[in-house]
Design an enzyme around this catalytic site. Structure first.
Site, short mmCIF file in Angstrom:
data_model
loop_
_atom_site.label_atom_id
_atom_site.label_comp_id
_atom_site.label_asym_id
_atom_site.label_seq_id
_atom_site.Cartn_x
_atom_site.Cartn_y
_atom_site.Cartn_z
N GLY A 227 0.81 -1.21 0.00
CA GLY A 227 0.00 0.00 0.00
C GLY A 227 0.85 1.26 0.00
N GLU A 229 3.10 2.07 1.88
CA GLU A 229 4.48 1.83 2.28
C GLU A 229 5.34 1.29 1.15
OE1 GLU A 229 5.63 2.80 5.28
OE2 GLU A 229 3.60 3.63 5.46
N GLY A 230 4.79 1.22 -0.06
CA GLY A 230 5.57 0.79 -1.21
C GLY A 230 5.48 -0.71 -1.45
N GLY A 256 -2.70 -2.21 -7.62
CA GLY A 256 -1.95 -3.44 -7.77
C GLY A 256 -1.87 -3.91 -9.21
N ASP A 257 -2.96 -3.71 -9.96
CA ASP A 257 -2.97 -4.08 -11.37
C ASP A 257 -2.00 -3.22 -12.16
OD1 ASP A 257 -5.03 -5.84 -10.67
OD2 ASP A 257 -6.55 -4.30 -11.06
#
Length: 315
Positions: A227, A229-230, A256-257
């Protein structure tokens, strides 16, 4: 050299985003804006690849009924190849409600069509043919009703036999079973990898040890998205930590995609792990600045790319 990247969406959807002044249970709400587009995780990957400038992207999977025809038409209108297997019933709608009070997102996802043995056989034949001319085949998202949990494992073996790199972005049993076929790339988020480790009896491992355990199974690219936080990754045995800038996200659905699209873009070109991760993270961040899923504006991407930091993932 193979230039095609194929994305597979077995449960494609029409994504509809509703913007409402306030999301209040048990009331009538009027949307101030509605956005509608072809969706499903693999379709999102295909669209972002096209937006990043990849010249030959093909989307496949199942399409059913009026909704399925709409999906295919919209994909082709956007400049992406669409080569779907027709199934019975109706492709699903996925509804996303954006609350104007706090910009939170609430999703309602339909189950989609139920596929039969003839549809699964046609799908395997379709993917086998596409894989023969593809550098990467991305397998993304949930399985439709009627598909066995082992389907991704079967497709990974088929893709590899055709000489393409199989990427897998799934969760639950399809991910757990798919790992046995050794995909070239996986991208669980933190919640997904912890569930996976618990299911393997490795619930006492921390995130780094868990990712390393998956890498040691023979999966070359293990990436865990975190998320805001990379991300963290093991690529060819080397541990990486990806830091991203702080953003005021508009909509995180599809990030995410977009990350997978960026990684596939670099992998198809033989880039280094650092370059693939940087490209992927910039795409994921750019998606967060868009109101809809699977949408990256080139100006946002170009602005974010130099702000991605890749370092060593320490214990």
């Amino acid at each position: 050299m193979r230039d095609t990247i194929t994305t597979v969406t077995l449960n494609a959807a029409i994504d509809k985003t509703y913007f409402v002044p306030a999301l209040v249970k048990g009331t009538v709400m009027r949307a101030t804006e509605v956005l509608s587009m072809a969706g499903g995780k693999g379709v999102n990957v295909a669209r972002v690849l096209h937006q990043l400038g990849h010249p030959d992207v093909v989307a496949t999977g199942f399409a059913a009924g009026h909704n399925g025809r709409y999906l295919v038409d919209r994909i082709r209108e956007s400049g992406i190849g669409a080569d779907f297997v027709v199934a019975n019933g109706e492709s699903r709608l996925c509804l996303n409600f954006i609350d104007g009070v706090d910009d939170s997102s609430t999703e309602v996802l339909e189950p989609g069509p139920e596929v039969e043995a003839e549809h699964l056989a046609a799908l395997k034949n379709k993917i086998g043919g596409l894989a023969e001319r593809s550098a990467v085949v991305v397998l993304s998202g949930s399985l439709p009703r009627g598909a066995p949990p082992s389907l991704y494992a079967e497709l990974i073996e088929l893709v590899r036999a055709a000489g393409a790199l199989p990427f897998l972005d799934a969760s639950g049993a399809p991910l757990a079973l798919g790992l046995s076929a050794m995909p070239a790339f996986i991208k669980p988020n933190e919640e997904e990898i912890l569930k996976l480790l618990a299911g393997n009896g490795d619930g006492d491992l921390d995130l780094r040890e868990g990712a390393l355990a998956l890498a040691r199974q023979g999966i070359r690219n293990v990436v865990v998205t975190l998320g805001g936080e990379g991300a963290a990754a093991f690529v060819d045995g080397v541990a990486y930590r990806v830091a991203i800038p702080k953003l005021k996200a508009v909509n995180t659905v599809g990030c995410g995609d977009a990350f997978v699209a960026g990684y596939a873009y670099g992998s198809s070109r033989g880039w280094s792990a650092e370059a693939c991760l940087r490209h992927a993270a910039a795409a994921g961040c750019a998606n967060a600045l868009s109101a809809v899923a699977g949408d990256v504006k080139k100006d946002d991407f170009d602005m974010l790319l130099p702000r991605i930091s890749i370092g060593e993932w320490l214990k």
